[in-house]
Design a protein around this motif. Structure first.
Motif, PDB file in Angstrom:
ATOM      1  N   ALA A   1       0.839  -1.208   0.000  1.00 18.94           N
ATOM      2  CA  ALA A   1       0.000   0.000   0.000  1.00 18.94           C
ATOM      3  C   ALA A   1       0.871   1.255   0.000  1.00 18.94           C
ATOM      4  O   ALA A   1       0.592   2.214  -0.732  1.00 18.94           O
ATOM      5  CB  ALA A   1      -0.924  -0.002   1.214  1.00 18.94           C
ATOM      6  N   HIS A   2       1.926   1.276   0.814  1.00 16.02           N
ATOM      7  CA  HIS A   2       2.853   2.416   0.808  1.00 16.02           C
ATOM      8  C   HIS A   2       3.482   2.584  -0.574  1.00 16.02           C
ATOM      9  O   HIS A   2       3.616   3.710  -1.076  1.00 16.02           O
ATOM     10  CB  HIS A   2       3.953   2.214   1.851  1.00 16.02           C
ATOM     11  CG  HIS A   2       3.537   2.556   3.249  1.00 16.02           C
ATOM     12  ND1 HIS A   2       3.082   3.817   3.602  1.00 16.02           N
ATOM     13  CD2 HIS A   2       3.514   1.817   4.390  1.00 16.02           C
ATOM     14  CE1 HIS A   2       2.804   3.829   4.898  1.00 16.02           C
ATOM     15  NE2 HIS A   2       3.048   2.631   5.393  1.00 16.02           N
ATOM     16  N   SER A   3       3.872   1.466  -1.174  1.00 13.97           N
ATOM     17  CA  SER A   3       4.511   1.516  -2.493  1.00 13.97           C
ATOM     18  C   SER A   3       3.575   2.089  -3.545  1.00 13.97           C
ATOM     19  O   SER A   3       3.945   2.960  -4.338  1.00 13.97           O
ATOM     20  CB  SER A   3       4.969   0.107  -2.891  1.00 13.97           C
ATOM     21  OG  SER A   3       5.505   0.098  -4.184  1.00 13.97           O
TER      22      SER A   3
ATOM     23  N   GLY B   1      12.290   4.611  -5.211  1.00 19.78           N
ATOM     24  CA  GLY B   1      11.210   5.603  -5.203  1.00 19.78           C
ATOM     25  C   GLY B   1      11.591   6.869  -4.469  1.00 19.78           C
ATOM     26  O   GLY B   1      11.305   7.986  -4.941  1.00 19.78           O
ATOM     27  N   ALA B   2      12.237   6.739  -3.303  1.00 22.88           N
ATOM     28  CA  ALA B   2      12.644   7.915  -2.530  1.00 22.88           C
ATOM     29  C   ALA B   2      13.677   8.731  -3.294  1.00 22.88           C
ATOM     30  O   ALA B   2      13.639   9.977  -3.295  1.00 22.88           O
ATOM     31  CB  ALA B   2      13.211   7.479  -1.179  1.00 22.88           C
ATOM     32  N   ILE B   3      14.600   8.048  -3.979  1.00 20.04           N
ATOM     33  CA  ILE B   3      15.630   8.765  -4.760  1.00 20.04           C
ATOM     34  C   ILE B   3      14.986   9.514  -5.920  1.00 20.04           C
ATOM     35  O   ILE B   3      15.323  10.676  -6.185  1.00 20.04           O
ATOM     36  CB  ILE B   3      16.699   7.766  -5.249  1.00 20.04           C
ATOM     37  CG1 ILE B   3      17.534   7.282  -4.054  1.00 20.04           C
ATOM     38  CG2 ILE B   3      17.598   8.402  -6.300  1.00 20.04           C
ATOM     39  CD1 ILE B   3      18.432   6.106  -4.349  1.00 20.04           C
ATOM     40  N   GLU B   4      14.031   8.879  -6.601  1.00 24.19           N
ATOM     41  CA  GLU B   4      13.328   9.563  -7.696  1.00 24.19           C
ATOM     42  C   GLU B   4      12.576  10.793  -7.177  1.00 24.19           C
ATOM     43  O   GLU B   4      12.613  11.870  -7.793  1.00 24.19           O
ATOM     44  CB  GLU B   4      12.352   8.609  -8.378  1.00 24.19           C
ATOM     45  CG  GLU B   4      11.615   9.264  -9.538  1.00 24.19           C
ATOM     46  CD  GLU B   4      10.496   8.399 -10.097  1.00 24.19           C
ATOM     47  OE1 GLU B   4       9.699   8.934 -10.902  1.00 24.19           O
ATOM     48  OE2 GLU B   4      10.408   7.215  -9.724  1.00 24.19           O
ATOM     49  N   ALA B   5      11.893  10.640  -6.030  1.00 24.01           N
ATOM     50  CA  ALA B   5      11.142  11.780  -5.467  1.00 24.01           C
ATOM     51  C   ALA B   5      12.082  12.922  -5.094  1.00 24.01           C
ATOM     52  O   ALA B   5      11.776  14.095  -5.355  1.00 24.01           O
ATOM     53  CB  ALA B   5      10.354  11.316  -4.247  1.00 24.01           C
TER      54      ALA B   5
ATOM     55  N   VAL C   1       2.221  15.105  -6.536  1.00 19.56           N
ATOM     56  CA  VAL C   1       2.272  15.471  -5.118  1.00 19.56           C
ATOM     57  C   VAL C   1       3.529  14.799  -4.561  1.00 19.56           C
ATOM     58  O   VAL C   1       3.468  13.776  -3.875  1.00 19.56           O
ATOM     59  CB  VAL C   1       1.008  15.019  -4.367  1.00 19.56           C
ATOM     60  CG1 VAL C   1       0.992  15.578  -2.946  1.00 19.56           C
ATOM     61  CG2 VAL C   1      -0.248  15.459  -5.114  1.00 19.56           C
ATOM     62  N   ILE C   2       4.678  15.392  -4.896  1.00 21.80           N
ATOM     63  CA  ILE C   2       5.961  14.710  -4.703  1.00 21.80           C
ATOM     64  C   ILE C   2       6.290  14.533  -3.221  1.00 21.80           C
ATOM     65  O   ILE C   2       6.855  13.523  -2.813  1.00 21.80           O
ATOM     66  CB  ILE C   2       7.103  15.461  -5.414  1.00 21.80           C
ATOM     67  CG1 ILE C   2       6.707  15.805  -6.864  1.00 21.80           C
ATOM     68  CG2 ILE C   2       8.372  14.637  -5.409  1.00 21.80           C
ATOM     69  CD1 ILE C   2       6.350  14.613  -7.701  1.00 21.80           C
ATOM     70  N   SER C   3       5.938  15.527  -2.402  1.00 24.16           N
ATOM     71  CA  SER C   3       6.271  15.438  -0.977  1.00 24.16           C
ATOM     72  C   SER C   3       5.572  14.248  -0.320  1.00 24.16           C
ATOM     73  O   SER C   3       6.152  13.552   0.514  1.00 24.16           O
ATOM     74  CB  SER C   3       5.896  16.735  -0.255  1.00 24.16           C
ATOM     75  OG  SER C   3       4.510  17.003  -0.404  1.00 24.16           O
TER      76      SER C   3
ATOM     77  N   TYR D   1       0.882   9.153  -5.808  1.00 28.05           N
ATOM     78  CA  TYR D   1       1.153  10.561  -5.506  1.00 28.05           C
ATOM     79  C   TYR D   1       2.185  11.140  -6.475  1.00 28.05           C
ATOM     80  O   TYR D   1       2.105  12.319  -6.838  1.00 28.05           O
ATOM     81  CB  TYR D   1       1.639  10.714  -4.065  1.00 28.05           C
ATOM     82  CG  TYR D   1       0.519  10.760  -3.054  1.00 28.05           C
ATOM     83  CD1 TYR D   1      -0.472  11.733  -3.128  1.00 28.05           C
ATOM     84  CD2 TYR D   1       0.443   9.831  -2.016  1.00 28.05           C
ATOM     85  CE1 TYR D   1      -1.510  11.781  -2.212  1.00 28.05           C
ATOM     86  CE2 TYR D   1      -0.592   9.870  -1.083  1.00 28.05           C
ATOM     87  CZ  TYR D   1      -1.561  10.846  -1.188  1.00 28.05           C
ATOM     88  OH  TYR D   1      -2.584  10.891  -0.285  1.00 28.05           O
ATOM     89  N   MET D   2       3.141  10.323  -6.888  1.00 28.15           N
ATOM     90  CA  MET D   2       4.118  10.779  -7.878  1.00 28.15           C
ATOM     91  C   MET D   2       3.410  11.122  -9.182  1.00 28.15           C
ATOM     92  O   MET D   2       3.667  12.153  -9.805  1.00 28.15           O
ATOM     93  CB  MET D   2       5.172   9.697  -8.109  1.00 28.15           C
ATOM     94  CG  MET D   2       6.292  10.096  -9.060  1.00 28.15           C
ATOM     95  SD  MET D   2       7.422  11.310  -8.334  1.00 28.15           S
ATOM     96  CE  MET D   2       8.358  10.238  -7.235  1.00 28.15           C
TER      97      MET D   2
END
Length: 641
Positions: free
Chosen positions: A203-205, A244-248, A216-218, A211-212
């Motif tokens: 679900a987090h993934s 994902g965190a690196i892309e954001a 809504v990047i934050s 959101y990406m």
């Protein structure tokens, strides 16, 4: 005579336990088949076929085996003979069989039926839009059924499966389903693998990805960082978790933090001894430099992409199968000839397009392709083509945000209805809690009676004192719990002045004078009190409810259009019409109401708006009562002119 209860399990209990255990084991078998059949990871097809044979499910005609065999069959029903599971065509699943499994374990039932809905639609080889026309309404119907059961976990399981169907076309609806499901989803448990397969981590993934896609990047970063923390907590951290965190962070131009995560990911990859993780980190690092493009970044990309010989002939997981191609493209973008660069672009694009054609969810592959090509062309200095792929990326996102009308209208899924759904769950949960409390009270009556009575008296005293205090201030009508007219105008004046479309509703209970005349004012007061309670249970904190006078009520619905307002009012009206038994009388009757709804946007003169509401209410009553008339304020004034 004293009643004596046996401490030994009955035959019925033993059978129930055995059936539940069988359901668990065959559910786990289904999960293994779903995730590994015709997949390069894990067991191969021959090993899976052996598992099916050894389970005995092919010869088992019990309800559990029959249903799971039918669901399993649907998984490959549309495949060519060589790719099909070794199962004969099953009988159709009956409602009685579904009900049996639901009674055994409602969470596993929710997961099983959700997968069956999706597999049935997919196996028929429908086009995507046709598939969704079949799967989405069925999943919504299942969710509504589970809401009635009161099991929040089962509803959450159906919601995340529904989110999976929405994810390809509608990120906003995906977010709504996932945000509801996330707090109630179980963590993955190998022992109960079918019902926990779509877990909190997934679900987090998906929320991070949705959101990406909504830019809504934050929020995407927040969920990606939670993924990393969960992986650390569960000892499942790998280099892949950081992507994902690196892309954001790159999208937020926070390259220093992105490079810190690159170092951490590189450490994790080296500790694992997995060359595929190390290769993946190189691709992530090259992507950060390609996004940043500060002096020296081209040289850094050249350094990390020039010698990839140690990864030659490496068997890669499906999710990073194109990593060598991408790293080669980064290298050629810096130092390659035009011919070599162009040929590499063609090879990469062709591979992704071929994968997308056969993928169940193709959009993430295509989005990633355009992102990679945008970075690579920018690195090459071809900003025209970089802009082209950025536009293609955005066009693909826009398509997902504008779901075709025939799909968007499959179910009535307005924000108000979502509030109503959650309210239903809360009421059902409360009802279930009350039933459990009553059962405990019967068993422990001698001990708990005094405590419950004391607590009840204290709570009633606090409630009475609070209500009396509010009533003294003139803000709350003590019979209905609604605002007084003066308090309503004060509370609604600020949000009403905004430019957001909202609605003002004037409601009048039908034939209320007859109720007073026939049954007396005590019954009339109970009707008013019940209407007040039902309405307050269904509106949001942003809405305002007022007793306008007698049996007339005003309702201000913030950030709501006239269609959604009508949906809410129909739900309230349906609840009132179903309420036929009253404490103050033995007579059986129901109550309806008429309403005038005006959608307002930019109009601040509340007297004008109420006048329009009153005109619509009069129209509703003349049409035979029990009607809801709606109009926008602009259309109302135009028609009046």
């Amino acid at each position: 005579m004293a009643l004596v209860f046996s401490a030994f399990p009955t035959t019925a209990n033993i059978n129930q336990t055995a059936e539940e255990e069988k359901f668990r084991q065959l559910g786990n078998l289904l999960k293994a088949v779903v995730y590994q059949w015709n997949s390069p990871a894990g067991l191969n097809n021959i090993e899976i076929a052996r598992l099916i044979e050894e389970s005995g499910i092919k010869r088992d005609n019990s309800t559990i085996a029959s249903v799971i065999r039918a669901v399993m069959y649907e998984m490959t029903a549309g495949n060519i003979k060589e790719d099909k599971l070794p199962l004969d065509t099953p009988n159709a699943i009956t409602e009685k069989q579904w009900q049996y499994l639901k009674n055994l374990n409602i969470d596993r039932y929710a997961a099983l039926k959700s997968y069956y809905v999706i597999a049935s639609a997919a196996s028929r080889r429908y086009k995507q839009s046709e598939r969704l026309k079949r799967s989405i309404p069925s999943l919504h119907a299942l969710k509504e059924e589970l809401i009635q059961s009161g099991s929040t976990t089962a509803v959450a399981i159906s919601s995340i499966w529904l989110a999976m169907e929405y994810s390809e076309l509608h990120p906003l609806k995906t977010v709504v389903e996932l945000e509801y499901a996330l707090p109630h989803l179980p963590d993955y448990d190998e022992k109960y693998s079918l019902e926990t397969a779509l877990d909190k981590t997934l679900a987090h993934s998906w929320l991070a990805e949705a959101y990406m896609n909504l830019n809504v990047i934050s929020r995407s970063l927040e969920h990606n960082l939670q993924l990393i923390e969960q992986a650390k907590k569960n000892s499942r951290l790998s280099a892949f978790t950081f992507s994902g965190a690196i892309e954001a962070l790159c999208r937020l131009t926070n390259f220093s933090e992105a490079l810190k995560l690159i170092k951490e990911a590189n450490f994790v990859a080296r500790q694992s001894g997995d060359l595929s993780q190390e290769l993946f980190v190189l691709m992530l690092e090259a992507g950060v430099y390609a996004n940043r493009l500060q002096p020296g970044d081209k040289q850094r990309i050249q350094r990390i992409t020039t010698d990839l010989s140690r990864f030659k002939d490496l068997k890669l997981p499906v999710n990073i199968i194109t990593s060598p191609l991408i790293l080669n493209l980064y290298n050629l973008a810096v130092i390659g000839s035009d011919t070599d660069f162009k040929q590499a672009i063609i090879s990469y694009s062709l591979k992704i397009n071929n994968e997308a054609e056969v993928a169940y969810y193709s959009r993430p592959l295509l989005l990633n392709k355009h992102q990679q090509l945008r970075n690579i062309y920018k690195l090459r200095g071809d900003f025209e083509k970089a802009l082209f792929h950025q536009q293609e990326y955005e066009n693909l996102l826009v398509q997902s945000r504008n779901l075709p009308e025939q799909l968007d209208n499959l179910v009535n899924d307005s924000p108000l209805e979502r509030d109503i759904t959650i309210s239903k769950l809360q009421r059902l949960a409360l009802s279930k809690d009350k039933q459990n409390l009553a059962l405990k009270a019967e068993r422990l009556q001698a001990i708990l009676f005094g405590v419950v009575a004391a607590l009840t008296t204290l709570l009633l005293f606090w409630f009475w004192r609070g209500q009396r205090s509010k009533a003294k201030l003139g803000d709350i009508d003590d019979l209905t719990g609604a605002f007084t007219r003066r308090a309503m105008f004060r509370a609604a004046s600020k949000p009403m002045s905004s430019k957001v479309a909202s609605c003002l509703v004037l409601i009048d209970l039908d034939h209320f004078k007859r109720i007073n005349d026939r049954f007396g004012h005590v019954v009339g007061d109970e009707v008013l009190s019940t209407f007040g309670r039902v309405t307050r249970e269904r509106i949001r904190k942003t809405d305002t409810f007022c007793r306008y006078g007698g049996e007339e009520f005003l309702l201000y619905l913030h950030d709501t259009n006239e269609d959604n307002a009508a949906t809410l009012l129909k739900d309230i009206k349906r609840s009132m019409e179903l309420h036929t038994h009253w404490q103050a009388t033995d007579e059986v009757f129901s109550v309806s109401f008429s309403a005038g709804v005006v959608e307002i946007k930019g109009e601040k003169n509340i007297e004008k708006i109420i006048k329009a509401c009153d005109h619509l209410l009069y129209k509703a009553k003349n049409a035979g009562r029990g009607k809801i008339e709606t109009v926008s304020i602009q259309r109302y004034f135009t028609e009046q002119v």
